[in-house]
Design an enzyme around this catalytic site. Structure first.
Site, PDB file in Angstrom:
ATOM      1  N   HIS A 131       0.819  -1.116   0.071  1.00  0.00           N
ATOM      2  CA  HIS A 131      -0.019   0.138   0.011  1.00  0.00           C
ATOM      3  C   HIS A 131       1.029   1.269   0.038  1.00  0.00           C
ATOM      4  O   HIS A 131       2.111   1.162   0.588  1.00  0.00           O
ATOM      5  CB  HIS A 131      -0.878  -0.223   1.355  1.00  0.00           C
ATOM      6  CG  HIS A 131      -1.902   1.112   1.548  1.00  0.00           C
ATOM      7  ND1 HIS A 131      -1.581   2.313   1.863  1.00  0.00           N
ATOM      8  CD2 HIS A 131      -3.154   0.832   1.360  1.00  0.00           C
ATOM      9  CE1 HIS A 131      -2.645   2.885   1.976  1.00  0.00           C
ATOM     10  NE2 HIS A 131      -3.817   2.262   1.450  1.00  0.00           N
ATOM     11  N   ASP A 208       3.114  -4.188   7.697  1.00  0.00           N
ATOM     12  CA  ASP A 208       1.889  -3.505   7.702  1.00  0.00           C
ATOM     13  C   ASP A 208       0.917  -4.629   8.020  1.00  0.00           C
ATOM     14  O   ASP A 208       0.593  -5.302   6.897  1.00  0.00           O
ATOM     15  CB  ASP A 208       1.883  -2.863   6.383  1.00  0.00           C
ATOM     16  CG  ASP A 208       0.430  -2.192   5.984  1.00  0.00           C
ATOM     17  OD1 ASP A 208      -0.523  -2.483   6.794  1.00  0.00           O
ATOM     18  OD2 ASP A 208       0.323  -1.611   5.039  1.00  0.00           O
ATOM     19  N   GLN A 211      -4.476  -5.256   6.939  1.00  0.00           N
ATOM     20  CA  GLN A 211      -5.578  -5.988   6.591  1.00  0.00           C
ATOM     21  C   GLN A 211      -5.370  -7.606   7.288  1.00  0.00           C
ATOM     22  O   GLN A 211      -5.998  -8.512   6.909  1.00  0.00           O
ATOM     23  CB  GLN A 211      -5.237  -6.217   4.979  1.00  0.00           C
ATOM     24  CG  GLN A 211      -5.327  -4.988   4.252  1.00  0.00           C
ATOM     25  CD  GLN A 211      -7.018  -4.481   4.410  1.00  0.00           C
ATOM     26  OE1 GLN A 211      -7.781  -5.294   4.728  1.00  0.00           O
ATOM     27  NE2 GLN A 211      -6.904  -3.126   4.000  1.00  0.00           N
ATOM     28  N   LYS A 234     -10.521  -0.726  10.684  1.00  0.00           N
ATOM     29  CA  LYS A 234     -10.579  -1.621   9.912  1.00  0.00           C
ATOM     30  C   LYS A 234     -11.073  -2.854  10.763  1.00  0.00           C
ATOM     31  O   LYS A 234     -11.256  -3.999  10.253  1.00  0.00           O
ATOM     32  CB  LYS A 234      -9.568  -2.095   9.368  1.00  0.00           C
ATOM     33  CG  LYS A 234      -9.057  -0.913   8.244  1.00  0.00           C
ATOM     34  CD  LYS A 234      -7.819  -1.257   7.293  1.00  0.00           C
ATOM     35  CE  LYS A 234      -7.192  -0.273   6.591  1.00  0.00           C
ATOM     36  NZ  LYS A 234      -8.031   0.358   5.435  1.00  0.00           N
TER      37      LYS A 234
END
Ligand code: 7TS
Length: 414
Positions: A131, A208, A211, A234
């Site tokens: 990302h 990261d 997700q 999220k």
């Protein structure tokens, strides 16, 4: 390696879905199908109610008041730290730094650890599927320090080329910063293996996890991550809040990133000394109600169980892949066997934004575009994909509606 589908959990997900009042509405005259969870998940009433209660009854600034209300607010605010520690299996709650989200967390690592430890010719290894939040901060720091960025390529199926990684890494590599689960492809990366190779070469591993943490149990000690970043919004929490986990010995040696209130020990015009970790990195009045909300979100997720959530989403994503791949002309972008909750696809003759608009007219919310991951879309030779991203509160019916919507949209382009 394909993952086995575990037993169907004994959790009543139909009942759980009712906690999300936002899902119970019509959009353009049709019941909403929300498939944009990778961008932001929805908030259950338990979290919204907790934040409302905080605003109505408990609000004061934290860490600075002797008065009772401030202490109450501080207790509520600090609660999330222990819960995050438990969630990700950190060794100590002081390894949990509050930030405004994954982007902020990664900027913190780059600007504090990166600036302090990188010099000319040092290498930062990223991947082609990052990302932008895990690309741009490193580019900015590379420019300042003279460090070099190297990129692990992605294979045709959307996985990291680990042989290429082994060839790229050298004794000059200081940082390996990798996404745990790709938001554009859904690929779940072998992060522990990537970390082992980084550590064998003397580099630190930055992950990261934006997700990953919302969808599966994560153990930062098992992964042996040096830093791990994620966002509350999220994972059923509020926007404007996130976490940076860091190993205490690394955090203790890092300079502050932002200056101001709360992050200091003593201030004079001659010399300022800084607070201990994690407060050294938390300048100014923080997003207090967001921390309180996140704490409630963690309770909510824990009550369901992260393993149950993973099993449920795995079943849904397998169903989604099975169904959409039967659609004539649809091509998956990213087809890893290790996939988490994201299905991204293109058609040769239908632009993603046209498809997204037609789906929206039918009440179906998907994301179209480059998903802030332009390099990986370039890798697959497409400017945009349509992405359906799932949460545990989605249903097979949502996926059936998506498939019907795509078939309907196709009739416009025949
Ligand atoms: N890293 C990954 C892998 C992400 O998916 C995102 C957001 C970020 C970092 C940034 O998170 P933030 O909370 O700081 O904004 N991903 C998306 C997405 O896929 N669609 O919208 C935002």
């Amino acid at each position: 390696m394909p993952q086995a589908v575990k037993d169907i959990p004994a959790v009543d997900f139909d009942k759980i879905r009712k906690d999300f009042s936002v899902l119970n509405q019509t959009v353009n005259g049709q019941p909403l199908v929300y498939l944009d969870n990778a961008a932001s998940s929805q908030m259950p009433k338990q979290v919204a109610d907790r934040m409302d209660h905080y605003h109505r009854h408990e609000h004061a600034n934290v860490h600075r008041g002797i008065h009772t209300l401030s202490q109450k607010a501080t207790d509520a605010y600090e609660e999330a730290r222990t819960k995050v520690q438990e969630l990700i299996h950190a060794d100590h709650e002081y390894e949990v730094i509050y930030t405004t989200g994954t982007t902020d967390s990664l900027n913190l690592v780059a600007n504090s650890y990166g600036l302090e430890n990188l010099s000319k010719g040092d290498e930062i290894i990223l991947t082609e599927m990052e990302h932008h939040a895990n690309i741009v901060p490193w580019q900015m720091i590379a420019k300042k320090t003279g460090a070099i960025i190297k990129v692990i390529p992605v294979t045709d199926s959307g996985e990291l080329d680990l042989e290429a990684y082994k060839d790229l890494i050298t004794s000059s590599t200081k940082i390996v910063s990798v996404v745990h689960v790709s938001n554009a492809l859904g690929t779940m990366n072998p992060i522990k293996k990537i970390g082992e190779i980084a550590h064998e070469n003397g580099a630190v591993l930055v992950v990261d996890g934006a997700q990953a943490v919302p969808h599966q149990a994560v153990d930062v000690q098992d992964i042996d991550a040096d830093f791990y970043a994620f966002s509350a919004h999220k994972m059923c929490g509020p926007t404007g809040f996130g976490i940076l986990y860091g190993k205490k010995k690394l955090l203790d040696a890092m300079p502050p990133y932002r200056g101001g209130g709360d992050m200091i020990d003593k201030v004079s015009f001659e010399e300022t000394t800084f607070n201990v970790v994690p407060f050294r990195f938390e300048a100014g009045t923080p997003p207090i109600s967001a921390a309180v909300g996140f704490s409630a979100a963690l309770d909510y997720l824990n009550d369901i169980g992260m393993d149950q959530i993973e099993t449920r989403e795995h079943e849904l994503v397998n169903y989604a892949v099975e169904r959409v791949t039967k659609i004539d002309g649809l091509k998956l972008v990213g087809n890893s066997a290790n996939r988490a909750s994201v299905v991204s696809f293109v058609f040769d003759d239908i632009h993603a934004s046209d498809l997204g608009m037609i789906l929206d007219k039918r009440g179906i919310a998907v994301r179209t575009g480059h998903h802030c991951a332009q390099p990986v879309l370039r890798r697959f030779g497409v400017p945009a994909t349509t992405r359906a991203s799932l949460s545990f509160y989605n249903t097979k019916d949502d996926i059936d509606r998506l498939v019907d919507g795509i078939e309907y949209a196709k009739t416009f382009f025949e």
